[in-house]
Structure formats: structure tokens, C-alpha cells
Design an enzyme around this catalytic site. Structure first.
Site, PDB file in Angstrom:
ATOM      1  N   HIS A 200       8.766  -9.031 -47.716  1.00 17.83           N
ATOM      2  CA  HIS A 200       9.766  -8.082 -48.231  1.00 17.83           C
ATOM      3  C   HIS A 200       9.205  -7.380 -49.458  1.00 17.83           C
ATOM      4  CE1 HIS A 200      13.580  -6.441 -49.635  1.00 17.83           C
ATOM      5  NE2 HIS A 200      14.008  -6.648 -48.408  1.00 17.83           N
TER       6      HIS A 200
ATOM      7  N   ASP B 117      15.909 -10.132 -41.313  1.00 19.85           N
ATOM      8  CA  ASP B 117      15.757  -9.898 -39.867  1.00 19.85           C
ATOM      9  C   ASP B 117      15.249 -11.108 -39.104  1.00 19.85           C
ATOM     10  OD1 ASP B 117      14.708  -6.734 -40.940  1.00 19.85           O
ATOM     11  OD2 ASP B 117      16.529  -7.132 -39.810  1.00 19.85           O
TER      12      ASP B 117
HETATM   13  C1  SDX Z   1      14.116  -4.810 -44.028  1.00 19.04           C
HETATM   14  O1  SDX Z   1      13.607  -2.740 -48.495  1.00 19.04           O
HETATM   15  C2  SDX Z   1      14.638  -3.421 -48.014  1.00 19.04           C
HETATM   16  O2  SDX Z   1      15.511  -3.826 -48.746  1.00 19.04           O
HETATM   17  C3  SDX Z   1      14.637  -3.593 -46.494  1.00 19.04           C
HETATM   18  C4  SDX Z   1      15.716  -4.510 -45.940  1.00 19.04           C
HETATM   19  C5  SDX Z   1      17.122  -3.935 -46.132  1.00 19.04           C
HETATM   20  O3  SDX Z   1      18.075  -4.724 -46.176  1.00 19.04           O
HETATM   21  O4  SDX Z   1      17.242  -2.667 -46.132  1.00 19.04           O
HETATM   22  O5  SDX Z   1      15.613  -5.782 -46.576  1.00 19.04           O
HETATM   23  C6  SDX Z   1      15.551  -4.716 -44.421  1.00 19.04           C
HETATM   24  O6  SDX Z   1      13.518  -3.808 -43.691  1.00 19.04           O
HETATM   25  C7  SDX Z   1      13.430  -6.156 -44.113  1.00 19.04           C
HETATM   26  C8  SDX Z   1      11.908  -6.088 -43.715  1.00 19.04           C
HETATM   27  C9  SDX Z   1      11.793  -6.074 -42.200  1.00 19.04           C
HETATM   28  N1  SDX Z   1      10.414  -5.861 -41.780  1.00 19.04           N
HETATM   29  C10 SDX Z   1       9.646  -6.842 -41.266  1.00 19.04           C
HETATM   30  O7  SDX Z   1      10.010  -8.023 -41.141  1.00 19.04           O
HETATM   31  C11 SDX Z   1       8.270  -6.398 -40.795  1.00 19.04           C
HETATM   32  C12 SDX Z   1       7.195  -7.417 -41.247  1.00 19.04           C
HETATM   33  N2  SDX Z   1       7.066  -7.339 -42.702  1.00 19.04           N
HETATM   34  C13 SDX Z   1       6.194  -6.357 -43.228  1.00 19.04           C
HETATM   35  O8  SDX Z   1       5.556  -5.452 -42.478  1.00 19.04           O
HETATM   36  C14 SDX Z   1       6.157  -6.240 -44.738  1.00 19.04           C
HETATM   37  O9  SDX Z   1       6.309  -7.476 -45.279  1.00 19.04           O
HETATM   38  C15 SDX Z   1       7.180  -5.272 -45.327  1.00 19.04           C
HETATM   39  C16 SDX Z   1       7.082  -3.942 -44.684  1.00 19.04           C
HETATM   40  C17 SDX Z   1       8.566  -5.826 -45.168  1.00 19.04           C
HETATM   41  C18 SDX Z   1       6.873  -5.152 -46.805  1.00 19.04           C
HETATM   42  O10 SDX Z   1       5.664  -4.555 -46.898  1.00 19.04           O
HETATM   43  P1  SDX Z   1       5.001  -4.220 -48.346  1.00 19.04           P
HETATM   44  O11 SDX Z   1       5.909  -4.590 -49.455  1.00 19.04           O
HETATM   45  O12 SDX Z   1       4.502  -2.812 -48.282  1.00 19.04           O
HETATM   46  O13 SDX Z   1       3.829  -5.237 -48.414  1.00 19.04           O
HETATM   47  P2  SDX Z   1       2.415  -5.021 -47.744  1.00 19.04           P
HETATM   48  O14 SDX Z   1       2.571  -4.480 -46.366  1.00 19.04           O
HETATM   49  O15 SDX Z   1       1.560  -4.274 -48.711  1.00 19.04           O
HETATM   50  O16 SDX Z   1       1.888  -6.546 -47.613  1.00 19.04           O
HETATM   51  C19 SDX Z   1       1.321  -7.214 -48.731  1.00 19.04           C
HETATM   52  C20 SDX Z   1       0.355  -8.234 -48.128  1.00 19.04           C
HETATM   53  C21 SDX Z   1      -0.667  -7.587 -47.191  1.00 19.04           C
HETATM   54  O17 SDX Z   1      -1.806  -8.425 -47.175  1.00 19.04           O
HETATM   55  P3  SDX Z   1      -3.084  -8.052 -48.148  1.00 19.04           P
HETATM   56  O18 SDX Z   1      -3.421  -6.588 -47.900  1.00 19.04           O
HETATM   57  O19 SDX Z   1      -2.582  -8.294 -49.554  1.00 19.04           O
HETATM   58  O20 SDX Z   1      -4.169  -8.980 -47.729  1.00 19.04           O
HETATM   59  O21 SDX Z   1       1.078  -9.169 -47.308  1.00 19.04           O
HETATM   60  C22 SDX Z   1       0.665  -9.036 -45.963  1.00 19.04           C
HETATM   61  C23 SDX Z   1      -0.014  -7.692 -45.844  1.00 19.04           C
HETATM   62  O22 SDX Z   1      -0.978  -7.714 -44.785  1.00 19.04           O
HETATM   63  N3  SDX Z   1       1.880  -9.097 -45.146  1.00 19.04           N
HETATM   64  C24 SDX Z   1       1.992  -9.742 -43.987  1.00 19.04           C
HETATM   65  C25 SDX Z   1       3.337  -9.575 -43.604  1.00 19.04           C
HETATM   66  N4  SDX Z   1       3.981  -8.826 -44.504  1.00 19.04           N
HETATM   67  C26 SDX Z   1       3.086  -8.532 -45.457  1.00 19.04           C
HETATM   68  N5  SDX Z   1       1.097 -10.435 -43.245  1.00 19.04           N
HETATM   69  C27 SDX Z   1       1.564 -10.981 -42.102  1.00 19.04           C
HETATM   70  N6  SDX Z   1       2.824 -10.876 -41.659  1.00 19.04           N
HETATM   71  C28 SDX Z   1       3.742 -10.183 -42.383  1.00 19.04           C
HETATM   72  N7  SDX Z   1       4.988 -10.076 -41.954  1.00 19.04           N
END
Ligand code: SDX
Length: 428
Positions: free
Chosen positions: A307, A364
């Protein structure tokens, strides 16, 4: 204002005001930075940029705090109702009994939609994703209620536009589902509460009424409360920026529905179930899939994890996880993917990759398991998220309008070609 910040660059120094919120959050107000220095700031994805001041929802990602208008989400999920929470978010205070009764009465008596909406619905093939139908039907509201096109009309007219869309969105959603499964639509019943009416619209038939299970209706009401607002997330920011151009409420909400559709945002709840099903079909080897999630060369991500704000735990995920156990037990549903989900969470919470990156289950991760137990199909999960988030979008749009915020128009840093003369095609 709370003090000043100083930026030093190329021997110059620039002072900027610092603002402080009611929860002691501080922000540097860069509104005059370019006028003073010619500088702008840059922050792709706005990971560290505040777009507004808001009095609606407070999150603390480190402490796992979520409050709507100051009320803890845990209390609202336990004691309130979705329509009461909708009133709270939109009008700012919990309603009196009379105010709530009036609000519910107005909504109940606007659930019917104009018969000409069938012409739009019938234009969609059964292959249409319900989210596309939903955003189209919301945009089409401007055709049936042309006065809604002007957001500057009287508050009474804007309030009627708000009542209409809260009342009609579940009808649009259920009719989109019926269109997908080839069943005839049924019409709203004014003797049913909001969630019971939605279940009736979804699972009823012209020939036979759907028997409403109060456990299902109550679980749905709780899920909608948990999704009702979440400050400046992707879809809410979309609603605010579209509304900032003085586009209509319905145009702004339709844009929010489309932003929510993405698998990184509201589309994640469907993606979680698809992921869990894939893991089950693959033999349930949790470690294999955890390694895929950690592998930079593998595009697979653990959907429902991570998140932008919550770096401890998502309080909604905790409530939904508990509700999942209760609802499935009450309904006598045994869903093998629930055990896979719990196994993934346990492994992830002890895995350095996830711990270092502070990746925890989000809203989710477990919600789809409950939706499935309630009989709601996977491609309707994000539609459920939209129904829940609607009052939050409305409240945020209304706040942006009341604050008379300027049209949203971020700046950029140009990295393209420098000036060069045109070259005739026969010389390229
Ligand atoms: C919602 O913003 C809100 O409030 C949203 C929400 C709402 O109520 O409106 O809460 C609802 O959208 C919840 C999120 C739902 N999405 C997912 O579950 C999809 C999977 N999660 C991600 O793709 C990710 O965690 C996000 C999009 C939610 C957040 O992404 P960020 O903050 O841009 O973080 P990032 O993508 O830069 O990740 C940081 C690191 C990375 O690794 P490094 O580059 O540091 O090595 O964490 C890793 C990412 O690769 N990472 C994950 C991961 N999520 C982040 N690795 C594996 N699996 C994951 N799910």
C-alpha cells in the site's frame, strides 16, 4: 501556518511557509516556489506530494489508523450503517435519527431509473465488463438530468444530483450484472434497505423474489462502510481533478470509476481471487508463488499486498479478515482459497522481502473471499468497491468545490529534444 522551510540552491535561499493539520501533519507550501526561484518540484505518482487540505478522512500509515470525519473505522464498521456513514462523509456530521430517516427515504425513492436507460444497457454485449457499463451509465446520467451538467447550480439541485446517484448506482450495477449473465433485470423494491435491495436486484428474478439472508446483507453493509473513503487515493484524486475543471459531478464520478478499475487499485480485489485460484490450481505451493512475487524478472506481484500509505497494516484488512471467518462460518461456506490467503499472509509477514518493504495485506486481500461467499461473481468485485467508494468520491468532490480549488494542472520537467529546424521529407 506553522513556521517556515528554507531551500538553498546556487547560492540563493528561498523561504516557504509550513502548514500543519489537526493531526500535527506538516507540509511545505510550495505555491510560491516558482515565482520566487523559477524552481518547481517533481514527484512521479505524487508519492510525497499533498494535493489539498481535507477534513474528510485521516490515515496514519505507520499506526494503521483510518478515521472518517474523526470517527475510527473500527467503530463505524461495528456500530454504523453504510447510509449513515455516507451521510457523515458528505455532510460532515453523524445524522440525527430524523436526518438519517429523511436521507434514507430520499434515496429509497430515487432507486428507479428511466426506462430509456435500457437502450444504453441493451447496446452492451454480454461480454462487456460491468465496470465499463457502470461508468457509461453514470456518464449517461447527464443526458437524463441535464441540469446536473452545471455544478454551479443551487445546493438543493446539487444535493438532488447526489441523492440520485447514491440511489441509482446499485441499480446500474445489478443491471450490468444481469446484462452479462443474460437474465432479465428486476426493479428496486422500496420496502427493502439499501443492501437488501441490491441483493434483490442482483439475484432476484421477475418470477421469483430473492430470499434476503440478513447475514449476507449485514456483511455487505460492513464491506461498503470499509470502502467508503480513503483520502487522496488514485480514483479520488481523479474525481477531484476532473471536477476541478467544473465538469459535472457525474462526469467526475465516471472518471473515478474508470481510475478504480485498474488492477493496482480497485481492480486488485478481483485480481486477488484470480491469483488465489491460480495458486490452488497450481497445487497450492505458496513458497513457489512467494518467490515469483519477489523475483524482479517476474512480473507477478502478490495482489492484495502492499500500500502507498499503510506501512504497518491496513486496518480494513484486519476487520475484513475477521468478517471473512464469521461470514463463511455463518453461511456454512468452506472456501479453500481462504486457507491459501491466510497461508500467503503468514509467510509474507515473516519474509524479509515483504518485511523490509513493509508490504502487508490491504483492503483487497480478503474482501473478494467474502464477496464470493455472498454469491457475487469475481468481475463484479470492483463494482462493489465503486458502490462503497461513491460517498467518499462525492464528499471529496463537494469539498473541492466548496474550497473553490483551482483547476488541477501539474507542471513538468522537459527532457525532450532541444530546438531544431524542420527537415523536408525527401531529406530525412
Ligand atoms: C487500493 O491509495 C489507496 O488508498 C488505495 C486503496 C483505497 O482504499 O483507495 O487503499 C485501495 O488500491 C489498495 C491497493 C490494491 N493494489 C494491489 O493490491 C496491487 C498490488 N500492490 C501493488 O502493486 C503496490 O503495493 C501498490 C500499487 C499498492 C503500491 O505501490 P507503490 O506505493 O507505488 O509501491 P511500489 O510499487 O514502488 O513498491 C515498492 C517496492 C517495490 O520493490 P523495490 O523496487 O523496492 O525492490 O515493493 C514492491 C515493489 O516491487 N512491491 C511488491 C508488491 N507491492 C510492492 N512486490 C510484490 N508484491 C506486491 N504486491
Amino acid at each position: 501556518m506553522s513556521g517556515k522551510a528554507e531551500i538553498k540552491l546556487d547560492g540563493n535561499s528561498y523561504e516557504l511557509p509550513v502548514v500543519e493539520g489537526t493531526e500535527n501533519e506538516k507540509a511545505v507550501d510550495i505555491g510560491q516556489l516558482r515565482a520566487q526561484s523559477g524552481l518547481i518540484t517533481i514527484d512521479p505518482g505524487y508519492k510525497n506530494t499533498g494535493a489539498t487540505k481535507s477534513a474528510i478522512t485521516f490515515l496514519d500509515g505507520e499506526k494503521g489508523i483510518l478515521r472518517y470525519r474523526g470517527y475510527p473505522i473500527e467503530e463505524l464498521a461495528d456500530k454504523s450503517s453504510f447510509l449513515e456513514v455516507s451521510y457523515l462523509l458528505i455532510f460532515g456530521e453523524l445524522p440525527t435519527a430524523a436526518e438519517l430517516e429523511s436521507f434514507q427515504h430520499e434515496i429509497t425513492n430515487h432507486t428507479l431509473i428511466h426506462e430509456d436507460f435500457h437502450k444504453i444497457l441493451d447496446g452492451f454485449p454480454s461480454s462487456a465488463h460491468p465496470m465499463g457499463v457502470l461508468s457509461s451509465m453514470v456518464t449517461a446520467m447527464t443526458a437524463f438530468y441535464p441540469l446536473s451538467l452545471d455544478p454551479n447550480r443551487s445546493w438543493d439541485e446539487v444535493k438532488m444530483s447526489i441523492i440520485r446517484i447514491i440511489a441509482k448506482l446499485p441499480t446500474f450495477a445489478a443491471w450490468a450484472y444481469k446484462n452479462k449473465i443474460g437474465q432479465p433485470v428486476v426493479y428496486p423494491k422500496n420496502n427493502l434497505d439499501y443492501c437488501s435491495n441490491f441483493l434483490h436486484l442482483m439475484f432476484g428474478l421477475p418470477s421469483t423474489d430473492h430470499v434476503i439472508d440478513p447475514v449476507v446483507a449485514n456483511a455487505l453493509d460492513k464491506l461498503l462502510i470499509l470502502h467508503a473513503d480513503h483520502e487522496q487515493n488514485c480514483s479520488t484524486s481523479t474525481v477531484r481533478i476532473v471536477g476541478s475543471s467544473q465538469a459535472s459531478l457525474y462526469a467526475s464520478l465516471s472518471a473515478g470509476i474508470n481510475a478504480l478499475w485498474g488492477p493496482l487499485h480497485g481492480g486488485a480485489n478481483s485480481a486477488v481471487i484470480e491469483m488465489l485460484e491460480a495458486i490452488k490450481e497450481d497445487g497450492g505451493d505458496i513458497n513457489k508463488w512467494m518467490n515469483k512475487a519477489k523475483d524482479k524478472d517476474d512480473p507477478f506481484r502478490l495482489m492484495g499486498f502492499g500500500h502507498r500509505v499503510y506501512k504497518n497494516f491496513d486496518p480494513r484488512a484486519r476487520i475484513i479478515k475477521k468478517a471473512a471467518d464469521e461470514v463463511l462460518e455463518s453461511l456454512g461456506v468452506v472456501d479453500p482459497v481462504l486457507d491459501i490467503a491466510k497461508g500467503l499472509e503468514e509467510v509474507a509477514l515473516n519474509d524479509p522481502y515483504f518485511v523490509e518493504r513493509k508490504l502487508y495485506p490491504n483492503v483487497d486481500f480478503y474482501s473478494g473471499i467474502i464477496y464470493r461467499a455472498l454469491g457475487i461473481p469475481t468481475d463484479m468485485f470492483t463494482v462493489m468497491f465503486a458502490i462503497g467508494r461513491l460517498p467518499g468520491w462525492i464528499a471529496q468532490w463537494k469539498e473541492m468545490r466548496e474550497n473553490k480549488e483551482p483547476i488541477g494542472r501539474p507542471r513538468q520537467v522537459y527532457t525532450g529534444a532541444n530546438q531544431r529546424p524542420y527537415v523536408d521529407i525527401n531529406k530525412r
